[in-house]
Design a protein around this motif. Structure first.
Motif, PDB file in Angstrom:
ATOM      1  N   ARG A  16       0.817  -1.207   0.000  1.00 41.73           N
ATOM      2  CA  ARG A  16       0.000   0.000   0.000  1.00 41.73           C
ATOM      3  C   ARG A  16       0.855   1.264   0.000  1.00 41.73           C
ATOM      4  N   LYS A  65      -5.117  13.256   2.531  1.00 43.13           N
ATOM      5  CA  LYS A  65      -5.831  12.061   2.113  1.00 43.13           C
ATOM      6  C   LYS A  65      -6.631  12.417   0.862  1.00 43.13           C
ATOM      7  N   ARG A 149      -8.554   2.368  -1.143  1.00 44.18           N
ATOM      8  CA  ARG A 149      -9.449   1.374  -0.542  1.00 44.18           C
ATOM      9  C   ARG A 149     -10.853   1.567  -1.117  1.00 44.18           C
ATOM     10  N   LYS A 151     -14.708   1.361  -0.408  1.00 48.54           N
ATOM     11  CA  LYS A 151     -15.623   1.310   0.734  1.00 48.54           C
ATOM     12  C   LYS A 151     -17.035   0.890   0.351  1.00 48.54           C
ATOM     13  N   GLN A 172      -4.566   7.379   0.354  1.00 52.77           N
ATOM     14  CA  GLN A 172      -3.552   8.054   1.159  1.00 52.77           C
ATOM     15  C   GLN A 172      -3.103   9.398   0.600  1.00 52.77           C
ATOM     16  N   MET A 238     -15.420   0.359   5.973  1.00 54.97           N
ATOM     17  CA  MET A 238     -14.002   0.697   6.145  1.00 54.97           C
ATOM     18  C   MET A 238     -13.808   2.181   6.447  1.00 54.97           C
ATOM     19  N   GLU A 239     -12.792   2.467   7.251  1.00 58.69           N
ATOM     20  CA  GLU A 239     -12.375   3.851   7.443  1.00 58.69           C
ATOM     21  C   GLU A 239     -10.872   3.896   7.673  1.00 58.69           C
ATOM     22  N   ASP A 240     -10.249   4.942   7.159  1.00 59.70           N
ATOM     23  CA  ASP A 240      -8.814   5.154   7.335  1.00 59.70           C
ATOM     24  C   ASP A 240      -8.563   5.984   8.579  1.00 59.70           C
ATOM     25  N   ARG A 252      -3.518   3.088   8.309  1.00 57.65           N
ATOM     26  CA  ARG A 252      -4.267   1.974   8.897  1.00 57.65           C
ATOM     27  C   ARG A 252      -5.735   2.064   8.467  1.00 57.65           C
ATOM     28  N   THR A 253      -6.272   0.946   7.978  1.00 58.26           N
ATOM     29  CA  THR A 253      -7.677   0.879   7.610  1.00 58.26           C
ATOM     30  C   THR A 253      -8.385  -0.037   8.583  1.00 58.26           C
ATOM     31  N   ARG A 254      -9.412   0.454   9.215  1.00 57.07           N
ATOM     32  CA  ARG A 254     -10.183  -0.341  10.171  1.00 57.07           C
ATOM     33  C   ARG A 254     -11.529  -0.719   9.564  1.00 57.07           C
TER      34      ARG A 254
END
Length: 363
Positions: A16, A65, A149, A151, A172, A238-240, A252-254
């Protein structure tokens, strides 16, 4: 007159944030698709012996971002790197299982939600690069947006139109501008999914293979329904996040909870056989209840030797969420039925599964 050129090439990053601008799949866009760049620029608020009432004297850039909303006609393959379309869907779900149909040139790619999409057996460290090639005056340049990513993906099918896929992406940072990616090749027109390629089924859908890695769907025992319009939205939550990692962009993506929703506009009727919108409405009004749906686009273009290029969206348990009939003095009544997905742990082992048939060995 100014130039007006723009095209998108999607690359899959092995790590990434490290752009992929060589092995790319070209996809047509229905909108400009220019990602929104967001910078966290903060005015410096420090006592430095200045007359502060005259105004701030500096701005500090503390983060960056990007996000994008891409609308594209749906093709079963991308141009150049054929698996590019499937790659986008893989990054929505986090996982894809590919299989070859015997010794032919046809492949299936079964995608469904997984609990940890960034495990070693799924995406791991991979991400997407959106290579947006755009003219700067008379010269076309490549703007690589890295660390992408997916979403959500929405599929909207209207009568008389091509299938539209709307993809919500975030990432990013924008890498430095480079020379344009030359030799763009877009998918063949006979790989486009159109309204007349679609059949919608409920009831006895047969899944072929071992759950959840199915290789086909058949509909001999299913009931076909014929809506005027249908839409499906799949979200992964998903969220960064920006961490204390030595970087000024999210690293980091959660994950959140997967969701799928469906809406369709159909005739308000209760036929002696087949799909009854009246029965669906009455079932929702009487108690909590569910239906199942499977959407199948068959392009009628053979993929290798065997079946055709196709897209399937399987939703095994869709909770009825209502919708009331729309009466009008001048025309027959219609109803827009609404559904939300539940996880089918008993049979399919997913809330929603997408199967793509094409000639790409991998996605």
């Amino acid at each position: 007159m100014a130039e007006n050129k723009l095209y998108l090439a999607i690359g899959e990053e092995a790590v990434r944030g490290v752009k992929e601008s060589t092995a790319v799949g070209f996809v047509p866009l229905l909108n400009s698709g220019i990602p929104k760049m967001e910078f966290d620029d903060k005015r410096r608020k420090e006592f430095r012996g200045e007359d502060s009432l005259k105004g701030d004297t500096a701005v500090l850039r503390m983060g960056q971002k990007w996000s994008a909303s891409l609308e594209m006609p749906f093709f079963t393959e991308a141009g150049s790197v054929k698996g590019g379309v499937g790659t986008v869907l893989k990054h929505l779900f986090g996982h894809s299982t590919s299989a070859q149909n015997g010794l032919t040139g046809q492949y299936t790619h079964m995608m469904y939600p997984v609990a940890d999409p960034f495990s070693g057996s799924s995406l791991w460290s991979k991400a997407l690069t959106l290579n947006l090639n755009i003219n700067e005056g008379a010269t076309v340049k490549n703007w690589p947006f890295v660390g992408g990513r997916v979403k959500s993906v929405s599929f909207v099918q209207d009568a008389g139109s091509s299938l539209k896929a709307s993809v919500e992406v975030f990432g990013q940072k924008k890498d430095p501008v480079t020379a344009a990616i030359a030799g763009e090749v877009f998918p063949a027109e006979n790989l486009r999914c159109d309204y007349n390629n679609l059949k919608v089924y409920t009831g006895g859908v047969t899944r072929v293979g071992t759950a959840p890695d199915y290789t086909d769907f058949t509909f001999a025992s299913a009931t076909q329904l014929k809506p005027d319009k249908i839409s499906v939205k799949i979200e992964n939550g998903m969220e960064d996040v920006l961490r204390l990692s030595g970087l000024d962009y999210p690293d980091r993506t959660r994950m959140g909870q997967f969701k799928v929703s469906l809406e369709m506009t159909v005739d308000w009727e209760d036929p002696a056989s087949g799909f009854s919108s009246v029965a669906e409405f009455n079932s929702w009004a009487a108690s909590s209840s569910s239906s199942n749906f499977c959407l199948h686009w068959d392009t009628a273009t053979q993929a290798g030797t065997g079946d055709n290029h196709a897209l399937y969206i399987d939703m095994p348990v869709m909770q009825r969420m209502g919708g009331v009939p729309d009466y009008n003095l001048s025309k027959d009544p219609m109803i827009t039925l609404k559904y939300e997905g539940l996880y089918d742990s008993a049979v399919a082992n997913y809330m929603v599964g997408v199967l793509l048939k094409n000639t790409a060995a991998a996605v």
